[in-house]
Scaffold this motif. Structure first.
Motif, mmCIF file in Angstrom:
data_model
loop_
_atom_site.group_PDB
_atom_site.id
_atom_site.type_symbol
_atom_site.label_atom_id
_atom_site.label_comp_id
_atom_site.label_asym_id
_atom_site.label_seq_id
_atom_site.Cartn_x
_atom_site.Cartn_y
_atom_site.Cartn_z
ATOM 1 N N GLN A 1 29.076 104.508 90.798
ATOM 2 C CA GLN A 1 29.134 103.060 90.997
ATOM 3 C C GLN A 1 29.083 102.650 92.467
ATOM 4 O O GLN A 1 29.605 101.601 92.838
ATOM 5 C CB GLN A 1 30.400 102.471 90.345
ATOM 6 N N SER B 1 24.489 107.645 92.066
ATOM 7 C CA SER B 1 24.944 106.291 92.368
ATOM 8 C C SER B 1 25.377 105.577 91.100
ATOM 9 O O SER B 1 26.381 104.865 91.089
ATOM 10 C CB SER B 1 23.816 105.495 93.031
ATOM 11 N N LEU B 2 24.625 105.768 90.047
ATOM 12 C CA LEU B 2 24.964 105.096 88.790
ATOM 13 C C LEU B 2 26.330 105.565 88.302
ATOM 14 O O LEU B 2 27.188 104.777 87.923
ATOM 15 C CB LEU B 2 23.906 105.390 87.733
ATOM 16 N N THR C 1 26.555 103.581 96.243
ATOM 17 C CA THR C 1 25.534 104.391 96.896
ATOM 18 C C THR C 1 26.020 104.781 98.290
ATOM 19 O O THR C 1 27.122 104.422 98.686
ATOM 20 C CB THR C 1 24.228 103.598 97.065
ATOM 21 N N SER C 2 25.190 105.480 99.005
ATOM 22 C CA SER C 2 25.560 105.799 100.386
ATOM 23 C C SER C 2 24.567 105.161 101.340
ATOM 24 O O SER C 2 24.230 105.714 102.378
ATOM 25 C CB SER C 2 25.616 107.309 100.580
ATOM 26 N N LEU C 3 24.079 103.994 100.939
ATOM 27 C CA LEU C 3 23.106 103.278 101.760
ATOM 28 C C LEU C 3 23.706 101.991 102.305
ATOM 29 O O LEU C 3 24.368 101.253 101.591
ATOM 30 C CB LEU C 3 21.894 102.915 100.876
ATOM 31 N N SER D 1 10.005 96.428 97.610
ATOM 32 C CA SER D 1 10.769 96.098 98.806
ATOM 33 C C SER D 1 10.607 97.224 99.823
ATOM 34 O O SER D 1 10.458 98.385 99.452
ATOM 35 C CB SER D 1 12.251 95.929 98.475
ATOM 36 N N ALA E 1 18.185 92.326 96.955
ATOM 37 C CA ALA E 1 17.893 93.745 96.810
ATOM 38 C C ALA E 1 19.137 94.586 97.092
ATOM 39 O O ALA E 1 19.440 95.524 96.348
ATOM 40 C CB ALA E 1 16.759 94.144 97.744
ATOM 41 N N ALA F 1 19.920 111.129 93.714
ATOM 42 C CA ALA F 1 20.866 110.155 94.259
ATOM 43 C C ALA F 1 20.999 108.934 93.363
ATOM 44 O O ALA F 1 22.037 108.275 93.345
ATOM 45 C CB ALA F 1 20.420 109.724 95.656
ATOM 46 N N VAL F 2 19.959 108.637 92.613
ATOM 47 C CA VAL F 2 20.020 107.476 91.736
ATOM 48 C C VAL F 2 21.052 107.710 90.633
ATOM 49 O O VAL F 2 21.918 106.868 90.386
ATOM 50 C CB VAL F 2 18.628 107.189 91.128
ATOM 51 N N ALA G 1 21.296 94.285 94.097
ATOM 52 C CA ALA G 1 20.729 94.960 92.926
ATOM 53 C C ALA G 1 20.807 96.471 93.082
ATOM 54 O O ALA G 1 21.107 97.183 92.126
ATOM 55 C CB ALA G 1 19.282 94.528 92.719
ATOM 56 N N GLU G 2 20.556 96.947 94.281
ATOM 57 C CA GLU G 2 20.584 98.386 94.512
ATOM 58 C C GLU G 2 22.005 98.901 94.704
ATOM 59 O O GLU G 2 22.206 100.077 94.991
ATOM 60 C CB GLU G 2 19.734 98.743 95.731
ATOM 61 N N ARG G 3 22.961 98.005 94.591
ATOM 62 C CA ARG G 3 24.376 98.385 94.730
ATOM 63 C C ARG G 3 24.626 99.170 96.008
ATOM 64 O O ARG G 3 25.247 100.231 95.987
ATOM 65 C CB ARG G 3 24.830 99.208 93.524
ATOM 66 N N MET G 4 24.110 98.645 97.095
ATOM 67 C CA MET G 4 24.294 99.364 98.347
ATOM 68 C C MET G 4 25.765 99.376 98.743
ATOM 69 O O MET G 4 26.557 98.558 98.273
ATOM 70 C CB MET G 4 23.437 98.738 99.432
ATOM 71 N N ALA H 1 15.654 111.877 97.692
ATOM 72 C CA ALA H 1 16.863 111.811 96.874
ATOM 73 C C ALA H 1 16.974 110.480 96.151
ATOM 74 O O ALA H 1 17.363 110.422 94.992
ATOM 75 C CB ALA H 1 18.102 112.038 97.738
ATOM 76 N N GLU H 2 16.608 109.410 96.838
ATOM 77 C CA GLU H 2 16.709 108.085 96.228
ATOM 78 C C GLU H 2 15.520 107.799 95.327
ATOM 79 O O GLU H 2 15.403 106.684 94.806
ATOM 80 C CB GLU H 2 16.808 107.008 97.318
ATOM 81 N N TYR I 1 16.226 90.116 100.554
ATOM 82 C CA TYR I 1 16.876 91.371 100.922
ATOM 83 C C TYR I 1 18.337 91.410 100.484
ATOM 84 O O TYR I 1 18.850 92.465 100.111
ATOM 85 C CB TYR I 1 16.730 91.631 102.422
ATOM 86 N N ARG J 1 22.701 89.927 87.183
ATOM 87 C CA ARG J 1 21.723 90.618 88.040
ATOM 88 C C ARG J 1 21.553 92.031 87.520
ATOM 89 O O ARG J 1 22.510 92.798 87.534
ATOM 90 C CB ARG J 1 22.227 90.719 89.475
ATOM 91 N N PRO J 2 20.368 92.363 87.091
ATOM 92 C CA PRO J 2 20.155 93.714 86.570
ATOM 93 C C PRO J 2 20.563 94.765 87.601
ATOM 94 O O PRO J 2 20.356 94.581 88.802
ATOM 95 C CB PRO J 2 18.645 93.772 86.323
ATOM 96 N N ASN J 3 21.139 95.809 87.133
ATOM 97 C CA ASN J 3 21.533 96.919 87.995
ATOM 98 C C ASN J 3 20.307 97.786 88.281
ATOM 99 O O ASN J 3 19.836 98.521 87.411
ATOM 100 C CB ASN J 3 22.625 97.723 87.294
ATOM 101 N N ALA J 4 19.824 97.660 89.518
ATOM 102 C CA ALA J 4 18.594 98.368 89.875
ATOM 103 C C ALA J 4 18.782 99.872 89.828
ATOM 104 O O ALA J 4 17.822 100.618 89.596
ATOM 105 C CB ALA J 4 18.135 97.941 91.268
ATOM 106 N N VAL J 5 19.995 100.328 90.036
ATOM 107 C CA VAL J 5 20.244 101.768 90.017
ATOM 108 C C VAL J 5 20.033 102.312 88.610
ATOM 109 O O VAL J 5 19.321 103.302 88.406
ATOM 110 C CB VAL J 5 21.662 102.084 90.522
ATOM 111 N N LEU K 1 17.098 104.852 87.271
ATOM 112 C CA LEU K 1 17.398 106.122 86.608
ATOM 113 C C LEU K 1 16.620 106.202 85.300
ATOM 114 O O LEU K 1 16.004 107.221 84.986
ATOM 115 C CB LEU K 1 18.898 106.222 86.321
ATOM 116 N N MET L 1 31.416 93.305 87.162
ATOM 117 C CA MET L 1 29.955 93.102 87.212
ATOM 118 C C MET L 1 29.401 92.923 85.800
ATOM 119 O O MET L 1 29.671 93.733 84.926
ATOM 120 C CB MET L 1 29.306 94.327 87.881
ATOM 121 N N ALA M 1 30.384 89.045 95.251
ATOM 122 C CA ALA M 1 30.014 90.190 94.423
ATOM 123 C C ALA M 1 30.802 91.426 94.821
ATOM 124 O O ALA M 1 30.580 92.512 94.286
ATOM 125 C CB ALA M 1 28.517 90.451 94.541
#
Lengths: 348, 348
Positions: free
Chosen positions: B57, B53-54, B59-61, A91, B110, B49-50, B113-116, A113-114, B107, A46-50, A54, A1, B136
């Motif tokens: 690497q 996740s960071l 998330t749990s979403l 979003s 998103a 959680a943020v 970006a949110e690394r779901m 939590a998020e 979406y 793509r910027p890492n939104a996480v 943070l 990434m 990705a």
DNA sequence: CTGTTAGCGCGTTCAT
DNA sequence: ATGAACGCGCTAACAG
């Protein structure tokens, strides 16, 4: 990434510069900026939104916790919310509370939590949940239901007035024993609509006998059972006001199953429109809510709350509209069967 | 906001120990663990959680991108997904693609970006979107619709067979000019159901004339217009197979508006059940899908894919069921009007 | 079994 | 206008 450092290296600038170009918070030499933007495209960065969340201590996600995704009332609501959210750069993630306190709790926990930017919730009862959110400093808007004893932005409809109008309409149509099927006592919406029903009866000089009131669960089955219970009474009603859409469907099913003609032997008015109401025979009279606008209003309140966490909380109340169709009109003055708006020759 | 360091300080241990207690990845002295847990409760500590996740690497979403939140087909699907997700420790966020490629793109962006942790999507056409996800490295499951030329786990129903059965049923009921209203050509589901219709006609020794086929948009209005167009033809059909639920509603509306009796003058079979199908008169015959199980199957595939990103992709196909109600049965052999399952005296 | 250290990827000081 | 350095909160690697 690829990260912001990859971009910086290829563009031969520092990561700070890339960040500034992307966020536009500070001015950057136009040539540099152009170079950075080109590299961003080349590398498909793509910027890492996480990481961003943070660092900034906030996300750009809203949690919308609705009480029943299967209820079409909420789908239009969600569209209203989404449209405003997008304009404001957020979003929307939907969480299906499912009228289940446990699920609802899980989603509130997740939103916390998020570190989501805000929450729009139609609370299924427990004020404690809302408190958890506000105490954690989470911007919150309650929708459709008024939380007890918590100062929080709220969007409602004029439940009492809508119910009053619907009941008055049944009275005017000549029904004499008008029953009410409402929702759980802990939900403000159920209480307010019942109150409107009672006020209308009293205003017409009638008593509001408790034996014609049933408390159900806002679901189809609950409506069915409540209707059955009313019909089993010594003196069954000749009309019923049902305080939400799914229960209305259940109540009508019950009447159909028992072969009781609507609106001849029993009139029906529901609260909330149902989709395909025009396909249902007889077509259903309802108190319609401006669902899309409810969503927009809630979203607007949330953006304001996020921008200004200290501002006093407010309540927005929107108006309902009585839609008279076939199920509540026994006959026209001239004695012909009714064919109101939405009748058999319904206009598209 | 209290952090893991706050907990560590009060419990007089290191942050690592707190982390270990909370995640249970490594064993910790029971006494220490108990102390930590107590402090966590005392301080009402909620892990960020943020940050987690960071660091991890991932998330749990899960993002579930559905093509139309207003379509009840998807609501049951979502419940199936949610139930499995929860068992596996994931939270589900719903994204309303709304059959709008732009929204869908937003979406997907998103989710990336949110690394779901994964995405379940009912793609509204563009294979490019799925490619962006898989390239990705995002675990993806396609549901309801088969993406073209992309190797990705997929959950479908036997569209061809279901459509064939439905059409054969219309033939058996004695209809002679059977039309088909299907969805956009770019959507596999629309194509497959059309093919099933054609196969059934050929199997019965009939031609499958192109002038009895209409392509619409899977929405109510599209179904209405397609039906209108069919009825305006020189030789209108005497039955129609409609390939999704919302278009079926539209088609029936059109028939009602024109005063064309169903099933007498025109038979109707739809694909997908609609809610309150039993309240609609006439009740609608449909090819029912196991929506909840579709959701469960998709979620299971996603958990497997997340656990093992390298495994070969697979397709799960579930069976549909033809539900014969009133709208497709002209008369019983003895000449009486039909009252199939779901008829007027429908059993609950 | 426990603590120390480092770094996930960003945005934001503070210098220059 | 730009870059260097730091830290958001957490977990994983490494020592002890």
């Amino acid at each position: 990434m690829t990260t912001i450092y990859d971009v910086a290296r290829v563009a031969e600038v520092s990561a700070s510069t890339v960040s500034r170009v992307l966020n536009g918070h500070s001015s950057v030499d136009p040539d540099l900026a152009a170079r950075v933007r080109q590299v961003v495209l080349d590398l498909d960065y793509r910027p890492n939104a996480v990481a961003r969340s943070l660092r900034r201590q906030r996300t750009s996600l809203w949690a919308v916790i609705i009480s029943d995704i299967g209820n079409p009332f909420f789908t239009s609501l969600v569209r209203g919310i989404e449209d405003v959210a997008q304009e404001a750069g957020f979003s929307v993630v939907l969480c299906n509370g499912d009228e289940d306190p446990e699920k609802e709790t899980r989603y509130v926990t997740a939103a916390l939590a998020e570190r989501m930017a805000g929450v729009i919730i139609s609370p299924s009862g427990r004020p404690a949940l809302i408190n958890r959110l506000t105490e954690a400093g989470m911007p919150v808007v309650a929708i459709d239901r008024q939380p007890h004893g918590v100062a929080v932005d709220t969007v409602l409809v004029d439940n009492v007035h809508g119910a009053e109008t619907a009941t008055a309409h049944l009275i005017d149509s000549g029904y004499r024993r008008i029953a009410c099927v409402t929702g759980p006592r802990r939900i403000s919406t159920a209480v307010q609509r019942l109150r409107g029903y009672q006020q209308a009866l009293r205003a017409a000089g009638r008593s509001a006998p408790e034996d014609l009131v049933r408390y159900a669960d806002f679901r189809e089955d609950g409506g069915y059972r409540a209707m059955a219970s009313l019909l089993n009474a010594a003196e069954p009603p000749d009309a019923v006001f049902v305080t939400n859409n799914l229960m209305t469907v259940g109540a009508v099913e019950c009447l159909v199953d028992r072969g009781i003609a609507v609106p001849t032997r029993c009139g029906v008015v529901g609260f909330d429109d149902i989709p395909w109401a025009h396909l249902v025979r007889p077509s259903l009279s309802t108190v319609a809510q401006p669902t899309y606008d409810l969503g927009r209003a809630a979203a607007s309140l949330l953006t304001e709350r996020i921008a200004n966490p200290a501002k006093a909380s407010s309540t927005v109340t929107l108006r309902t509209t009585l839609r008279i169709r076939e199920s509540s009109v026994r006959s026209l003055p001239d004695g012909q069967p009714a064919a109101g708006a939405g009748g058999p020759a319904r206009a598209r």
